[in-house]
Design a protein around this motif. Sequence first.
Motif, PDB file in Angstrom:
ATOM      1  N   GLN A 155      -4.567   6.433  -1.198  1.00  0.00           N
ATOM      2  CA  GLN A 155      -3.885   5.127  -1.233  1.00  0.00           C
ATOM      3  C   GLN A 155      -4.025   4.598  -2.290  1.00  0.00           C
ATOM      4  O   GLN A 155      -4.970   4.373  -2.859  1.00  0.00           O
ATOM      5  CB  GLN A 155      -4.398   4.475   0.163  1.00  0.00           C
ATOM      6  CG  GLN A 155      -3.156   3.406   0.456  1.00  0.00           C
ATOM      7  CD  GLN A 155      -3.750   2.718   1.784  1.00  0.00           C
ATOM      8  OE1 GLN A 155      -4.684   1.947   1.819  1.00  0.00           O
ATOM      9  NE2 GLN A 155      -3.209   2.890   3.115  1.00  0.00           N
ATOM     10  N   GLY A 187       6.166   1.846  -0.546  1.00  0.00           N
ATOM     11  CA  GLY A 187       4.870   1.462   0.105  1.00  0.00           C
ATOM     12  C   GLY A 187       5.076   0.521   1.373  1.00  0.00           C
ATOM     13  O   GLY A 187       6.297   0.169   1.867  1.00  0.00           O
ATOM     14  N   HIS A 244       0.772  -1.124  -0.107  1.00  0.00           N
ATOM     15  CA  HIS A 244      -0.057  -0.050   0.114  1.00  0.00           C
ATOM     16  C   HIS A 244       0.844   1.120  -0.052  1.00  0.00           C
ATOM     17  O   HIS A 244       1.707   1.264   0.851  1.00  0.00           O
ATOM     18  CB  HIS A 244      -0.844   0.042   1.158  1.00  0.00           C
ATOM     19  CG  HIS A 244      -2.029  -0.975   1.239  1.00  0.00           C
ATOM     20  ND1 HIS A 244      -2.866  -0.959   2.119  1.00  0.00           N
ATOM     21  CD2 HIS A 244      -2.378  -1.884   0.087  1.00  0.00           C
ATOM     22  CE1 HIS A 244      -3.815  -2.104   1.762  1.00  0.00           C
ATOM     23  NE2 HIS A 244      -3.463  -2.672   0.547  1.00  0.00           N
ATOM     24  N   LEU A 245       0.705   2.006  -0.931  1.00  0.00           N
ATOM     25  CA  LEU A 245       1.534   3.370  -1.056  1.00  0.00           C
ATOM     26  C   LEU A 245       0.486   4.477  -0.760  1.00  0.00           C
ATOM     27  O   LEU A 245      -0.596   4.744  -1.363  1.00  0.00           O
ATOM     28  CB  LEU A 245       2.072   3.299  -2.524  1.00  0.00           C
ATOM     29  CG  LEU A 245       3.039   4.457  -3.160  1.00  0.00           C
ATOM     30  CD1 LEU A 245       3.923   4.714  -2.312  1.00  0.00           C
ATOM     31  CD2 LEU A 245       3.241   4.335  -4.456  1.00  0.00           C
TER      32      LEU A 245
END
Length: 184
Positions: free
Chosen positions: A151, A171, A17-18
């Motif tokens: 996100q 991330g 997840h970034l």
Amino acid sequence: HEHEKGHFKILLSYTSHLELTGDTSGYARARVRDLNRKEDGVEYKTKESNDIDLLVRLHDLTFSRQGIARSALAQKSLGGLCAAVLKAGAGKIYVTLRNDEPAAISLFVYDKNRAYHLVLGSDDRFIEEGVGTKHFHDCCNLLREETNIRQMDLVGINNPQRARYKLSYGGTVVPYTRVTKVSA
């Protein structure tokens, strides 16, 4: 407790997840170097597109470069998926042009929580110029500005060939489980 009546198979996998902040401080040096690379007479521009055929064509080039064969059904299914996502208003296609020539293209789908980088295709001729980094960075900024999404899920980091690249954007590694029912 009766295994012969079936059971569940649980597979642990990982994604990244970034946070879409526009900040590149978490990027690996190679990503920052790609973003800062300039070439005389070369201009990159990323914009929204509806060209599903281009996405399928460049995605096929990417798979071919990686030595992965795709069936005609897989190619057709990708086109259908893209059309359905765009029609539902649940995603966007972005293309990065190198001097008005398509260099990279992606399909992003999204919900109220985050965007998902589902499909990427790029022209082999421009890989060494860092077009993938430029494209992804621009797409993240456009998604944040146009959709207010904050996100991005990079949709799996389980393949070593792709994990290194995906993790180079800084991330957070997130585990997830896939549960399937196994019949007796």
